[in-house]
Scaffold this motif. Structure first.
Motif, mmCIF file in Angstrom:
data_model
loop_
_atom_site.group_PDB
_atom_site.id
_atom_site.type_symbol
_atom_site.label_atom_id
_atom_site.label_comp_id
_atom_site.label_asym_id
_atom_site.label_seq_id
_atom_site.Cartn_x
_atom_site.Cartn_y
_atom_site.Cartn_z
ATOM 1 N N ARG A 4 -97.012 -64.149 -36.947
ATOM 2 C CA ARG A 4 -98.412 -64.075 -36.513
ATOM 3 C C ARG A 4 -98.512 -64.129 -34.987
ATOM 4 O O ARG A 4 -99.296 -63.415 -34.373
ATOM 5 C CB ARG A 4 -99.231 -65.211 -37.118
ATOM 6 N N LYS A 5 -97.704 -65.004 -34.388
ATOM 7 C CA LYS A 5 -97.712 -65.140 -32.923
ATOM 8 C C LYS A 5 -97.271 -63.829 -32.275
ATOM 9 O O LYS A 5 -97.902 -63.349 -31.333
ATOM 10 C CB LYS A 5 -96.791 -66.279 -32.500
ATOM 11 N N MET A 6 -96.197 -63.238 -32.779
ATOM 12 C CA MET A 6 -95.695 -61.977 -32.236
ATOM 13 C C MET A 6 -96.743 -60.872 -32.391
ATOM 14 O O MET A 6 -96.992 -60.100 -31.464
ATOM 15 C CB MET A 6 -94.396 -61.581 -32.944
ATOM 16 N N LEU A 7 -97.390 -60.807 -33.545
ATOM 17 C CA LEU A 7 -98.415 -59.795 -33.783
ATOM 18 C C LEU A 7 -99.617 -60.015 -32.864
ATOM 19 O O LEU A 7 -100.126 -59.068 -32.255
ATOM 20 C CB LEU A 7 -98.861 -59.822 -35.246
ATOM 21 N N ARG A 8 -100.048 -61.253 -32.740
ATOM 22 C CA ARG A 8 -101.202 -61.580 -31.895
ATOM 23 C C ARG A 8 -100.933 -61.197 -30.440
ATOM 24 O O ARG A 8 -101.799 -60.652 -29.755
ATOM 25 C CB ARG A 8 -101.512 -63.072 -32.018
ATOM 26 N N GLU A 9 -99.721 -61.466 -29.951
ATOM 27 C CA GLU A 9 -99.347 -61.120 -28.575
ATOM 28 C C GLU A 9 -99.379 -59.615 -28.344
ATOM 29 O O GLU A 9 -99.467 -59.164 -27.205
ATOM 30 C CB GLU A 9 -97.955 -61.662 -28.250
ATOM 31 N N ASN A 10 -99.288 -58.846 -29.414
ATOM 32 C CA ASN A 10 -99.290 -57.390 -29.308
ATOM 33 C C ASN A 10 -100.595 -56.763 -29.798
ATOM 34 O O ASN A 10 -100.653 -55.576 -30.108
ATOM 35 C CB ASN A 10 -98.099 -56.810 -30.078
ATOM 36 N N GLY A 11 -101.643 -57.574 -29.884
ATOM 37 C CA GLY A 11 -102.967 -57.067 -30.216
ATOM 38 C C GLY A 11 -103.187 -56.731 -31.677
ATOM 39 O O GLY A 11 -104.045 -55.916 -32.000
ATOM 40 N N VAL A 12 -102.419 -57.370 -32.554
ATOM 41 C CA VAL A 12 -102.540 -57.101 -33.990
ATOM 42 C C VAL A 12 -102.947 -58.398 -34.693
ATOM 43 O O VAL A 12 -102.306 -59.427 -34.534
ATOM 44 C CB VAL A 12 -101.206 -56.581 -34.584
ATOM 45 N N GLY A 13 -104.028 -58.315 -35.465
ATOM 46 C CA GLY A 13 -104.460 -59.457 -36.254
ATOM 47 C C GLY A 13 -103.789 -59.429 -37.617
ATOM 48 O O GLY A 13 -103.525 -58.357 -38.166
ATOM 49 N N PHE A 14 -103.497 -60.589 -38.178
ATOM 50 C CA PHE A 14 -102.811 -60.677 -39.475
ATOM 51 C C PHE A 14 -103.517 -61.724 -40.311
ATOM 52 O O PHE A 14 -103.619 -62.881 -39.918
ATOM 53 C CB PHE A 14 -101.348 -61.054 -39.260
ATOM 54 N N THR A 15 -104.048 -61.302 -41.466
ATOM 55 C CA THR A 15 -104.834 -62.190 -42.308
ATOM 56 C C THR A 15 -104.521 -61.944 -43.778
ATOM 57 O O THR A 15 -104.242 -60.812 -44.174
ATOM 58 C CB THR A 15 -106.343 -61.937 -42.096
ATOM 59 N N VAL A 16 -104.603 -62.997 -44.557
ATOM 60 C CA VAL A 16 -104.461 -62.885 -46.008
ATOM 61 C C VAL A 16 -105.850 -63.029 -46.605
ATOM 62 O O VAL A 16 -106.579 -63.970 -46.287
ATOM 63 C CB VAL A 16 -103.523 -63.981 -46.562
ATOM 64 N N TYR A 17 -106.223 -62.070 -47.433
ATOM 65 C CA TYR A 17 -107.487 -62.115 -48.165
ATOM 66 C C TYR A 17 -107.175 -62.010 -49.651
ATOM 67 O O TYR A 17 -106.182 -61.402 -50.038
ATOM 68 C CB TYR A 17 -108.405 -60.940 -47.794
ATOM 69 N N LYS A 18 -108.071 -62.553 -50.474
ATOM 70 C CA LYS A 18 -107.939 -62.365 -51.917
ATOM 71 C C LYS A 18 -108.141 -60.894 -52.225
ATOM 72 O O LYS A 18 -109.035 -60.249 -51.669
ATOM 73 C CB LYS A 18 -108.978 -63.199 -52.665
ATOM 74 N N ASN A 19 -107.310 -60.374 -53.115
ATOM 75 C CA ASN A 19 -107.400 -58.959 -53.485
ATOM 76 C C ASN A 19 -108.771 -58.595 -54.041
ATOM 77 O O ASN A 19 -109.313 -57.533 -53.736
ATOM 78 C CB ASN A 19 -106.312 -58.599 -54.506
ATOM 79 N N THR A 20 -109.353 -59.471 -54.850
ATOM 80 C CA THR A 20 -110.656 -59.159 -55.452
ATOM 81 C C THR A 20 -111.740 -59.038 -54.385
ATOM 82 O O THR A 20 -112.596 -58.156 -54.464
ATOM 83 C CB THR A 20 -111.065 -60.234 -56.481
ATOM 84 N N LEU A 21 -111.681 -59.902 -53.377
ATOM 85 C CA LEU A 21 -112.679 -59.827 -52.307
ATOM 86 C C LEU A 21 -112.460 -58.588 -51.447
ATOM 87 O O LEU A 21 -113.424 -57.928 -51.039
ATOM 88 C CB LEU A 21 -112.640 -61.090 -51.441
ATOM 89 N N ALA A 22 -111.200 -58.250 -51.189
ATOM 90 C CA ALA A 22 -110.899 -57.047 -50.408
ATOM 91 C C ALA A 22 -111.363 -55.797 -51.166
ATOM 92 O O ALA A 22 -111.938 -54.880 -50.568
ATOM 93 C CB ALA A 22 -109.407 -56.971 -50.105
ATOM 94 N N LYS A 23 -111.139 -55.768 -52.470
ATOM 95 C CA LYS A 23 -111.577 -54.612 -53.270
ATOM 96 C C LYS A 23 -113.095 -54.473 -53.238
ATOM 97 O O LYS A 23 -113.622 -53.362 -53.144
ATOM 98 C CB LYS A 23 -111.094 -54.759 -54.722
ATOM 99 N N ARG A 24 -113.802 -55.596 -53.306
ATOM 100 C CA ARG A 24 -115.264 -55.549 -53.233
ATOM 101 C C ARG A 24 -115.716 -55.025 -51.862
ATOM 102 O O ARG A 24 -116.686 -54.274 -51.763
ATOM 103 C CB ARG A 24 -115.867 -56.928 -53.466
ATOM 104 N N ASP A 76 -104.539 -49.585 -31.005
ATOM 105 C CA ASP A 76 -103.339 -48.782 -31.249
ATOM 106 C C ASP A 76 -103.139 -48.600 -32.753
ATOM 107 O O ASP A 76 -102.836 -49.553 -33.465
ATOM 108 C CB ASP A 76 -102.129 -49.477 -30.628
ATOM 109 N N ALA A 77 -103.277 -47.377 -33.217
ATOM 110 C CA ALA A 77 -103.205 -47.108 -34.655
ATOM 111 C C ALA A 77 -101.826 -47.362 -35.245
ATOM 112 O O ALA A 77 -101.697 -47.646 -36.429
ATOM 113 C CB ALA A 77 -103.639 -45.670 -34.943
ATOM 114 N N THR A 78 -100.776 -47.271 -34.442
ATOM 115 C CA THR A 78 -99.430 -47.446 -34.978
ATOM 116 C C THR A 78 -98.899 -48.868 -34.780
ATOM 117 O O THR A 78 -97.860 -49.209 -35.354
ATOM 118 C CB THR A 78 -98.437 -46.460 -34.331
ATOM 119 N N ALA A 79 -99.584 -49.686 -34.003
ATOM 120 C CA ALA A 79 -99.080 -51.028 -33.678
ATOM 121 C C ALA A 79 -98.814 -51.902 -34.907
ATOM 122 O O ALA A 79 -97.730 -52.494 -35.006
ATOM 123 C CB ALA A 79 -100.018 -51.733 -32.712
ATOM 124 N N PRO A 80 -99.746 -52.032 -35.860
ATOM 125 C CA PRO A 80 -99.450 -52.900 -36.998
ATOM 126 C C PRO A 80 -98.189 -52.469 -37.753
ATOM 127 O O PRO A 80 -97.350 -53.302 -38.093
ATOM 128 C CB PRO A 80 -100.686 -52.771 -37.890
#
Length: 169
Positions: free
Chosen positions: A43-63, A89-93
């Motif tokens: 998460r720290k490495m991603l954040r330093e490179n402008g990428v957010g990383f989150t876990v969501y419940k699949n059911t909520l994401a589908k909604r 940056d579209a390719t960063a994640p």
């Protein structure tokens, strides 16, 4: 279900919608097996490179993505799913998650949405191999600069030769 619980879920659904709408790309990975320490480091490495990383419940994401251009992503939302978002940056994640997958050997791409197009895991892998915008610009500038540098060195050698021959004459 209580009114408070429904309201709390709606807040999360609205957050997911907003993150999708404001992102140039969203990459979904299966993060099963990742330890807390590894997840924090990633998460720290991603954040330093402008990428957010989150876990969501699949059911909520589908909604949240139902009825949107991202709806095709719902087919891969099963099991453990984590979302990496980038607004610029579209390719960063994909690039940075590929590094994490290689380092920890515990995650796998599930799919992605880039500029409204849904990609499967194999296509995300190919997306991860695309260099960043800055790197592409640097390569382009290097390819332009190389012939010019060679031309300048040639002219300098000719001038030096003329100077040398002119001094002897």
């Amino acid at each position: 279900m209580s009114v408070e619980a429904k309201a709390a879920k709606q807040v999360v659904i609205d957050e997911i919608k907003e993150r999708f709408e404001n992102s140039a790309s969203v990459v979904v990975v299966d993060y099963l097996g990742l330890t807390v320490a590894e997840a924090d480091e990633m998460r720290k490495m991603l954040r330093e490179n402008g990428v957010g990383f989150t876990v969501y419940k699949n059911t909520l994401a589908k909604r949240a993505i139902a009825g949107t251009e991202y709806e095709g992503l719902g087919e891969i939302l099963h099991g453990s799913s984590a979302f990496a978002f980038s607004e610029d940056d579209a390719t960063a994640p994909a690039r940075f998650l590929k590094k994490a997958i290689k380092k920890y050997n515990k995650m796998a791409f599930k799919g992605a949405v880039v500029d409204g197009n849904v990609y499967d895991a194999e296509q995300v892998q190919a997306l991860a191999d695309i260099p960043s915008r800055e790197e592409l610009i640097a390569r382009f500038m290097g390819s332009i600069q190389s012939p010019l540098s060679q031309l300048v060195r040639t002219w300098a050698a000719v001038a030096e030769d003329m100077e040398k021959n002119g001094a002897e004459a």
